[in-house]
Motif scaffolding. Structure first.
Motif, mmCIF file in Angstrom:
data_model
loop_
_atom_site.group_PDB
_atom_site.id
_atom_site.type_symbol
_atom_site.label_atom_id
_atom_site.label_comp_id
_atom_site.label_asym_id
_atom_site.label_seq_id
_atom_site.Cartn_x
_atom_site.Cartn_y
_atom_site.Cartn_z
ATOM 1 N N ILE A 85 7.207 -14.664 5.482
ATOM 2 C CA ILE A 85 7.593 -15.063 6.843
ATOM 3 C C ILE A 85 7.838 -13.825 7.695
ATOM 4 N N TRP A 86 8.597 -12.869 7.139
ATOM 5 C CA TRP A 86 8.905 -11.662 7.909
ATOM 6 C C TRP A 86 7.672 -10.812 8.145
ATOM 7 N N ALA A 87 6.758 -10.764 7.187
ATOM 8 C CA ALA A 87 5.517 -10.002 7.379
ATOM 9 C C ALA A 87 4.711 -10.602 8.531
ATOM 10 N N ARG A 88 4.640 -11.918 8.577
ATOM 11 C CA ARG A 88 3.927 -12.603 9.654
ATOM 12 C C ARG A 88 4.593 -12.318 11.003
ATOM 13 N N GLN A 89 5.926 -12.407 11.053
ATOM 14 C CA GLN A 89 6.649 -12.166 12.307
ATOM 15 C C GLN A 89 6.464 -10.713 12.766
ATOM 16 N N SER A 90 6.548 -9.781 11.829
ATOM 17 C CA SER A 90 6.386 -8.365 12.171
ATOM 18 C C SER A 90 4.968 -8.077 12.650
ATOM 19 N N PHE A 91 3.980 -8.626 11.949
ATOM 20 C CA PHE A 91 2.582 -8.397 12.325
ATOM 21 C C PHE A 91 2.278 -8.937 13.709
ATOM 22 N N SER A 92 2.846 -10.085 14.043
ATOM 23 C CA SER A 92 2.594 -10.693 15.351
ATOM 24 C C SER A 92 3.388 -9.999 16.465
ATOM 25 N N GLY A 93 4.332 -9.135 16.085
ATOM 26 C CA GLY A 93 5.132 -8.429 17.074
ATOM 27 C C GLY A 93 6.298 -9.245 17.613
ATOM 28 N N GLN A 94 6.543 -10.413 17.020
ATOM 29 C CA GLN A 94 7.616 -11.265 17.511
ATOM 30 C C GLN A 94 8.987 -10.735 17.137
ATOM 31 N N SER A 95 9.108 -10.136 15.967
ATOM 32 C CA SER A 95 10.387 -9.566 15.553
ATOM 33 C C SER A 95 10.169 -8.638 14.368
ATOM 34 N N SER A 96 11.191 -7.861 14.078
ATOM 35 C CA SER A 96 11.140 -6.927 12.955
ATOM 36 C C SER A 96 11.893 -7.512 11.772
ATOM 37 N N ALA A 97 11.411 -7.200 10.601
ATOM 38 C CA ALA A 97 12.088 -7.657 9.384
ATOM 39 C C ALA A 97 13.484 -7.045 9.310
ATOM 40 N N PRO A 98 14.404 -7.722 8.657
ATOM 41 C CA PRO A 98 15.750 -7.160 8.500
ATOM 42 C C PRO A 98 15.713 -5.841 7.732
ATOM 43 N N TYR A 99 16.699 -5.014 8.007
ATOM 44 C CA TYR A 99 16.852 -3.773 7.260
ATOM 45 C C TYR A 99 17.288 -4.129 5.840
ATOM 46 N N GLU A 100 16.549 -3.655 4.844
ATOM 47 C CA GLU A 100 16.886 -3.977 3.461
ATOM 48 C C GLU A 100 17.816 -2.905 2.891
ATOM 49 N N LEU A 101 19.014 -3.328 2.538
ATOM 50 C CA LEU A 101 19.999 -2.425 1.943
ATOM 51 C C LEU A 101 19.578 -2.039 0.533
ATOM 52 N N GLU A 102 20.043 -0.884 0.071
ATOM 53 C CA GLU A 102 19.690 -0.428 -1.270
ATOM 54 C C GLU A 102 20.465 -1.157 -2.358
ATOM 55 N N ASN A 103 21.700 -1.587 -2.038
ATOM 56 C CA ASN A 103 22.547 -2.276 -3.008
ATOM 57 C C ASN A 103 23.123 -3.527 -2.372
ATOM 58 N N ASP A 104 23.564 -4.444 -3.214
ATOM 59 C CA ASP A 104 24.180 -5.652 -2.661
ATOM 60 C C ASP A 104 25.698 -5.620 -2.758
ATOM 61 N N SER A 105 26.255 -4.410 -2.754
ATOM 62 C CA SER A 105 27.712 -4.281 -2.822
ATOM 63 C C SER A 105 28.334 -4.555 -1.452
ATOM 64 N N VAL A 106 29.555 -5.041 -1.470
ATOM 65 C CA VAL A 106 30.287 -5.310 -0.232
ATOM 66 C C VAL A 106 30.432 -4.025 0.580
ATOM 67 N N SER A 107 30.719 -2.924 -0.092
ATOM 68 C CA SER A 107 30.916 -1.662 0.639
ATOM 69 C C SER A 107 29.640 -1.215 1.346
ATOM 70 N N ASP A 108 28.478 -1.413 0.743
ATOM 71 C CA ASP A 108 27.220 -1.049 1.409
ATOM 72 C C ASP A 108 26.974 -1.927 2.638
ATOM 73 N N VAL A 109 27.261 -3.212 2.514
ATOM 74 C CA VAL A 109 27.096 -4.111 3.659
ATOM 75 C C VAL A 109 28.053 -3.707 4.775
ATOM 76 N N MET A 110 29.308 -3.438 4.432
ATOM 77 C CA MET A 110 30.299 -3.058 5.447
ATOM 78 C C MET A 110 29.929 -1.730 6.106
ATOM 79 N N ASP A 111 29.477 -0.755 5.324
ATOM 80 C CA ASP A 111 29.059 0.527 5.892
ATOM 81 C C ASP A 111 27.920 0.333 6.888
ATOM 82 N N TRP A 112 26.949 -0.503 6.515
ATOM 83 C CA TRP A 112 25.820 -0.745 7.417
ATOM 84 C C TRP A 112 26.306 -1.401 8.704
#
Length: 140
Positions: A85-112
């Motif tokens: 879905i995100w590849a299609r949206q990005s290719f069409s120029g409608q929106s950019s895919a979300p930034y993918e975090l390196e880890n799924d830790s709470v601290s990484d999400v909060m830092d971002w």
């Protein structure tokens, strides 16, 4: 044979029995709570502004079980379906895919979120720090 069957049954039923509630969060206090359809549109790439503010989404790593549970609960999609879905949206120029975090830790999400004032992310509701702005709670 029975132990293999039991193991497979537990593997598939475990996420259903112990499904988490999720929260869509930000540190931007200008953003008001969202409705379910707005959250779905955000995570399908069909909505990228809230109240006139350009939103940046964060996503957990592709291999994260939290990511898998979130997309299954919100949109009934797998992470690979969401990637398409995100590849299609990005290719069409409608929106950019979300930034993918390196880890799924709470601290990484909060830092971002701290470094992205208009950032929006998701976490299991049981792991939320007290100082976030909860935009939506997805009850599973």
């Amino acid at each position: 044979m029975h132990s293999r069957w039991l193991a497979l049954t537990i593997l598939f039923i475990w996420p259903i029995c112990y499904a988490e509630d999720f929260a869509v969060i930000t540190f931007n206090n200008e953003l008001q709570p969202l409705r379910a359809n707005q959250v779905k549109m955000l995570y399908r790439g069909r909505l990228n502004h809230l109240e006139g503010i350009a939103i940046k989404l964060a996503d957990l790593p592709d291999n994260s079980p939290i990511r898998q549970q979130f997309y299954q609960a919100l949109l009934n999609k797998t992470p690979s379906q969401m990637n398409m879905i995100w590849a299609r949206q990005s290719f069409s120029g409608q929106s950019s895919a979300p930034y993918e975090l390196e880890n799924d830790s709470v601290s990484d999400v909060m830092d971002w979120l701290i470094n992205n004032p208009n950032g929006v992310a998701y976490l299991p509701a049981s792991l939320l720090p007290a100082d976030v702005n909860v935009l939506y709670t997805l009850n599973n």
